[in-house]
Write a protein that holds these residues in place. Structure first.
Motif, PDB file in Angstrom:
ATOM      1  N   HIS A   6      50.387  29.572  29.556  1.00 26.65           N
ATOM      2  CA  HIS A   6      50.639  30.783  30.325  1.00 26.65           C
ATOM      3  C   HIS A   6      51.770  31.542  29.628  1.00 26.65           C
ATOM      4  N   GLY A  50      48.623  29.189  37.363  1.00 22.48           N
ATOM      5  CA  GLY A  50      47.696  30.155  37.938  1.00 22.48           C
ATOM      6  C   GLY A  50      47.274  29.847  39.353  1.00 22.48           C
ATOM      7  N   THR A  53      50.221  33.649  42.623  1.00 16.81           N
ATOM      8  CA  THR A  53      50.809  34.810  41.956  1.00 16.81           C
ATOM      9  C   THR A  53      52.144  35.117  42.613  1.00 16.81           C
ATOM     10  N   SER A 117      46.756  41.326  26.453  1.00 16.68           N
ATOM     11  CA  SER A 117      46.595  41.334  27.899  1.00 16.68           C
ATOM     12  C   SER A 117      45.289  42.036  28.269  1.00 16.68           C
ATOM     13  N   SER A 118      44.913  41.951  29.532  1.00 18.68           N
ATOM     14  CA  SER A 118      43.674  42.594  29.985  1.00 18.68           C
ATOM     15  C   SER A 118      43.675  44.081  29.658  1.00 18.68           C
ATOM     16  N   SER A 119      44.774  44.762  29.988  1.00 21.66           N
ATOM     17  CA  SER A 119      44.839  46.199  29.751  1.00 21.66           C
ATOM     18  C   SER A 119      44.836  46.515  28.265  1.00 21.66           C
ATOM     19  N   ALA A 254      36.574  36.632  26.570  1.00 24.52           N
ATOM     20  CA  ALA A 254      37.161  36.897  27.888  1.00 24.52           C
ATOM     21  C   ALA A 254      36.295  36.284  28.989  1.00 24.52           C
ATOM     22  N   THR A 255      34.973  36.432  28.877  1.00 27.26           N
ATOM     23  CA  THR A 255      34.080  35.815  29.867  1.00 27.26           C
ATOM     24  C   THR A 255      34.187  34.297  29.815  1.00 27.26           C
ATOM     25  N   SER A 258      37.096  33.036  31.721  1.00 25.60           N
ATOM     26  CA  SER A 258      37.148  33.461  33.131  1.00 25.60           C
ATOM     27  C   SER A 258      37.823  34.811  33.324  1.00 25.60           C
ATOM     28  N   ARG A 259      37.552  35.754  32.412  1.00 27.15           N
ATOM     29  CA  ARG A 259      38.042  37.126  32.571  1.00 27.15           C
ATOM     30  C   ARG A 259      36.863  38.094  32.437  1.00 27.15           C
ATOM     31  N   ASP A 262      37.305  42.061  32.481  1.00 25.20           N
ATOM     32  CA  ASP A 262      37.798  42.638  31.221  1.00 25.20           C
ATOM     33  C   ASP A 262      36.634  42.838  30.254  1.00 25.20           C
ATOM     34  N   ALA A 290      28.673  38.596  31.600  1.00 19.58           N
ATOM     35  CA  ALA A 290      29.861  38.934  32.389  1.00 19.58           C
ATOM     36  C   ALA A 290      29.478  39.364  33.800  1.00 19.58           C
TER      37      ALA A 290
END
Length: 438
Positions: A6, A50, A53, A117-119, A254-255, A258-259, A262, A290
């Motif tokens: 993390h 995780g 949060t 990161s995701s963004s 990402a898939t 587990s994202r 994104d 996805a």
């Protein structure tokens, strides 16, 4: 090697803080504000694994400890605002060179979380989709790279790409060596504009191969770094399909991790500039995967239908090497994984069977993954014998391929069968213990 799973764990390691140290700093910041905080070591552990949060108040306190403005918290969200992620480089000659130089850096990277990161991942895909490559308008000083060397590099990269699909562990070092040489040539600026595009094309192809080598070894941050380099180099070469495929690989990763949300967003940008049906078919399949994880049945069906339609339009003579392997076997087997995710094991079994029947024998890593999916489908159908047989075959194939990612996938499936008492399952667990111990 101890891995930081993390970004917060990575930051603690950088600052030499234990979980107790960081909790104490957060509580001290709360007291400075006239507040009370219940953050302790266990709370930090929950954040890093995780399981929870941090509240807005806890994030604000942590941001003050790290010197991060509150505006970043709102703009980037958790954990994207933590200063452990990398900022995507600009799609320009200097930006792309910086990214290519990064893949040459030898370092002990303890991070196993993704460096984008995701963004940032979605931002990079969006930037690539709207920015055209800047052409090198003039020869860049010094002696130019000659035609003979260019042809040799192009031929070698093609040979290495072909070898990378099989169980050849030594090929990884060769790919890295040729990539380093190509990046050095690019950095020296001794080529014409046309030669520069060809050099970047070679770098893109090699970085793309190197990324998959690392992804298969479960080195996800390093894989992401190389895929990002492939996108940049392909952009400078003007190769839209290779750039789009590398972006789709980032989405697939990402898939896998587990994202999926994104992945959906990045794939939308990546598909907008593809040139060939084969590339679009691949991106459609990855979009379907996805969408299925997100339980979007309609989105999955649309994407699979589009993948099949694009596949029918493929002309082999116009298909670039990076997607020359794309076939109905991939559409079928990945569709099977989609139907598993959407709760339709019978439809999944038929699709995976069709995919495995059409798959080229040399694609051992893909076969291992698809066999694992079929074993999972057999479990849904309560067919212990079939599930055990497929899981055993998947494990053998994964071990022969040398891909840790595939071994982990089938091992994870087998570990979930510990409470099954059927004789085929008992024998499977014993077989897996023996195979993994050797």
């Amino acid at each position: 090697m101890d891995l930081d799973r993390h970004p917060l764990a990575h930051l603690r390691r950088q600052h030499h803080w234990s979980m107790n140290d960081l909790a104490s700093l957060i509580r001290a910041e709360a007291r400075r504000r006239g507040l009370r905080s219940g953050v302790d070591r266990n709370r930090i552990w929950l954040w890093e694994t995780g399981r929870t949060t941090p509240s807005e108040e806890s994030q604000s306190l942590l941001a003050d400890v790290l010197g991060i403005p509150d505006a970043d918290l709102r703009r980037l969200g958790w954990p994207g605002w933590l200063p452990a992620f990398e900022t995507p480089a600009l799609f320009s000659p200097s930006g792309s060179r910086a990214v290519l130089r990064e893949v040459q850096v030898t370092r002990m990277d303890r991070r196993s979380f993704l460096v984008l990161s995701s963004s940032a991942l979605v931002e990079m895909a969006a930037d690539w989709a709207r920015i055209e490559p800047r052409h090198l308008d003039q020869a860049l000083g010094g002696r130019s790279v000659d035609e003979e060397l260019l042809q040799w590099l192009e031929q070698r990269s093609g040979e290495l790409r072909a070898l990378a699909t099989g169980p050849h562990p030594q090929v990884s070092g060769l790919i890295d060596a040729h990539l380093n040489t190509t990046v050095d040539l690019i950095a020296q600026d001794r080529y014409t504009a046309a030669a520069g595009r060809r050099l970047h094309a070679v770098a893109a192809e090699l970085a793309h191969c190197a990324a998959w080598q690392r992804f298969d070894a479960d080195r996800h941050a390093d894989a992401q770094c190389h895929w990002q380099a492939a996108v940049h180099a392909a952009h400078q070469a003007g190769d839209r399909d290779l750039a789009a495929v590398a972006l789709s690989d980032l989405a697939y990763q990402a898939t896998w991790l587990s994202r999926p949300a994104d992945a959906v967003r990045a794939l939308g940008h990546a598909r907008s500039r593809t040139r060939t049906p084969a590339a679009r078919s691949l991106l459609d399949v990855r979009l379907a995967r996805a969408c299925a994880v997100l339980q979007d049945t309609q989105g999955t069906q649309r994407a699979l239908a589009s993948a099949e339609n694009e596949l029918e339009r493929i002309r082999p003579q116009e298909t670039p090497p990076v997607v020359s392997w794309m076939s109905m076997a991939d559409v079928n087997a990945d569709a099977g994984r989609c139907w598993l995710d959407l709760g339709d094991p019978d439809r999944a079994a038929a699709a995976i069977d069709a995919g495995l029947g059409e798959l080229q024998p040399r694609r051992s890593r893909t076969k291992a993954v698809f066999l694992t999916y079929r074993a999972e489908g057999a479990l849904h159908g309560r067919d212990a014998s079939a599930a055990a047989a497929d899981a055993r075959a998947a494990l053998d194939t994964a071990l022969e391929s040398g891909a840790a990612r595939c071994v982990d996938l089938v091992s994870s499936l087998i570990s979930r069968l510990d409470d099954r008492t059927e004789q085929p399952m008992v024998e499977l667990r014993e077989y897996a213990r023996e195979r993994l111990a050797t």
